[in-house]
Design an enzyme around this catalytic site. Sequence first.
Site, PDB file in Angstrom:
ATOM      1  N   THR A 158       0.876  -1.182   0.000  1.00 27.53           N
ATOM      2  CA  THR A 158       0.000   0.000   0.000  1.00 27.53           C
ATOM      3  C   THR A 158       0.912   1.232   0.000  1.00 27.53           C
ATOM      4  O   THR A 158       1.389   1.643  -1.046  1.00 27.53           O
ATOM      5  CB  THR A 158      -0.981   0.004   1.193  1.00 27.53           C
ATOM      6  N   LYS A 184       4.038  -6.916   4.128  1.00 30.39           N
ATOM      7  CA  LYS A 184       3.766  -5.544   3.743  1.00 30.39           C
ATOM      8  C   LYS A 184       3.432  -4.760   4.999  1.00 30.39           C
ATOM      9  O   LYS A 184       2.881  -5.298   5.957  1.00 30.39           O
ATOM     10  CB  LYS A 184       2.636  -5.445   2.709  1.00 30.39           C
ATOM     11  N   THR A 195       2.120  -8.225  12.187  1.00 32.06           N
ATOM     12  CA  THR A 195       2.057  -6.895  11.607  1.00 32.06           C
ATOM     13  C   THR A 195       1.104  -6.919  10.423  1.00 32.06           C
ATOM     14  O   THR A 195       0.490  -7.934  10.157  1.00 32.06           O
ATOM     15  CB  THR A 195       3.441  -6.384  11.207  1.00 32.06           C
ATOM     16  N   GLU A 285       6.516   4.930   7.267  1.00 34.15           N
ATOM     17  CA  GLU A 285       6.141   6.061   6.420  1.00 34.15           C
ATOM     18  C   GLU A 285       6.974   7.304   6.748  1.00 34.15           C
ATOM     19  O   GLU A 285       6.966   7.788   7.875  1.00 34.15           O
ATOM     20  CB  GLU A 285       4.643   6.340   6.576  1.00 34.15           C
ATOM     21  N   ASN A 408      -0.132  10.588   5.563  1.00 35.47           N
ATOM     22  CA  ASN A 408      -1.375  10.212   6.253  1.00 35.47           C
ATOM     23  C   ASN A 408      -2.430  11.307   6.248  1.00 35.47           C
ATOM     24  O   ASN A 408      -3.604  11.034   6.504  1.00 35.47           O
ATOM     25  CB  ASN A 408      -1.056   9.751   7.662  1.00 35.47           C
ATOM     26  N   SER A 413      -7.771  10.194   0.078  1.00 36.81           N
ATOM     27  CA  SER A 413      -8.145  10.962  -1.116  1.00 36.81           C
ATOM     28  C   SER A 413      -7.342  10.561  -2.344  1.00 36.81           C
ATOM     29  O   SER A 413      -6.398   9.818  -2.264  1.00 36.81           O
ATOM     30  CB  SER A 413      -7.980  12.449  -0.839  1.00 36.81           C
TER      31      SER A 413
END
Length: 413
Positions: A158, A184, A195, A285, A408, A413
Site C-alpha cells: 500500500t 507488507k 504486523t 512512512e 497520512n 483521497s
Amino acid sequence: MSGAVSPLAPKTYPNMPALRGVRMATAAAGIKYKNRTDVLLMVFDAPASVAGVFTKSKCPSAPVDFCRANLSHGTARAVVVNSGNANAFTGVKGRAATQLTAQSAAAAVGCTESEVYLASTGVIGEPLDATKFAGVLGEMNERAQGDFWQDAASAIMTTDTYPKVATRTAEIGGVTVTINGIAKGAGMIAPDMATMLSFVVTDADIASSALQALLSAGVEPSFNSVTVDSDTSTSDTLMLFATGGAAVDGQARVETADDPRLDGFRAALNDLLKDLALQVVRDGEGARKMVEVTVTGAETDAAAKRIGLSIANSPLVKTAVAGEDANWGRIVMAVGKSGEMADRDRLAIWFGDVRVAVNGERDPDYSEAETSAIMKQEDIAVRVDIGLGSGRATVWTCDLTKEYVAINGDYRS
C-alpha cells in the site's frame, strides 16, 4: 504511494527460490490503485498445514474473522490477498465480500471454502467490491507459478516503498528445507500478534499444531517488537504454511513443536520473521532512521518490553531522532511514564556506545560532539539500564518526520 523509495531500503534483494507445493499469480483489479497489481492468489496443490496469528484489535476486519474461523480446520489450499481496501468496518457487506471471495477461490482451485484464507489491506470503512477480482481467480490459478515471490510481495503493497521478502534454509533430520516469506506494512504499525500482512511458506512437513506453536512464539521477539506509529491495525495477519514438499526427500513428518529435530528450523524461522519485521520498520512512512531500543535491568522481561515500547512509541523521542537531537531527557520521560518500576537515581542511558546519563544525571564525561555524530547515522542504538533487576528486551522503531504527516493527511483521497 510516494514515488521515492525509503533510504533505509535493502540495497539488494535475496534470490527467492521456488518452493515445492506452492504457486502464485497476481492481477490488477483496480481496487484503488491504477496500473499496478493489487490481488495475489497463492495456491497449494496439495493441502498444506497452516498456522496464523492475528490482530488483537477489538475492531478486526472481515478477513481476520474469516481466517480465525477457518484455522481450526488445519489445512490450506488457497490464499487470496488484496491491497487498496482493508474490508474493515464494512459490516454485512464486508462479510458478503469474504463469502464471495472464498466461494470463487474454492471453485478456482477445487477445494472447500474452509481451506481458503483471505487478507485485505488498505482503506478502512470503504465497502470492498470483491466482484472486481473474484471472476479472475480461475484464470490466475491456471497461470500461477512457483518462481513469483518478488511479484507477490509487490502486489500487496500500500504505502510501502519497496517489497519485503526473505528466505532461509534449515535441516530437519538431515533433509534441507526452505522457508520463504513476504510482508507488507509501512504505517499503522504497532503489532499485537502480527504486523499488517505477512505470509511465510516452507516445504517442510510439519503438523499444523506444531507450526502454530512455532509461530506464536516467533512473533514475540520479531513482529511484536516493532512499532512505526503505535497504532495497531484492524487487519494484522501473519500466516505460516507448510506444504510438506520435503517429504519426497525423506523428511519424516514432525508432529510436535518440542521435537528436537525442529531446533534448526525454529532458529531459521525466527531469523526470517525478524528480518521481515525490521524491513517493515525500515519502510516506516517517511522514515529516515531506524532506532533499536534495548532496555536492561528492568524487573522482568515483560517490564523491559513495556518500557522499550514506551520509548519507541513516544512522538517526542521519534521527532528528536528525526532532528538528530540527542535529547535524552525525552528518554527519561518515556521511562517514567511507562507504568513500570524505575528508579530515577539508578538510570543510565546510551546513544550508540556513548553513555549520556548515569546514576540519574548527565554523565560527567558527556560529549555533545560524540553524541551528535551518533545521531547523524541511519541506524541508531539506544540503550537504557533501569538498574533494578535482570529483565531485558529489544524493540525497533523509526523516526517521525514531516513526510509521515503528509502521507497520512491525504491517505483516503
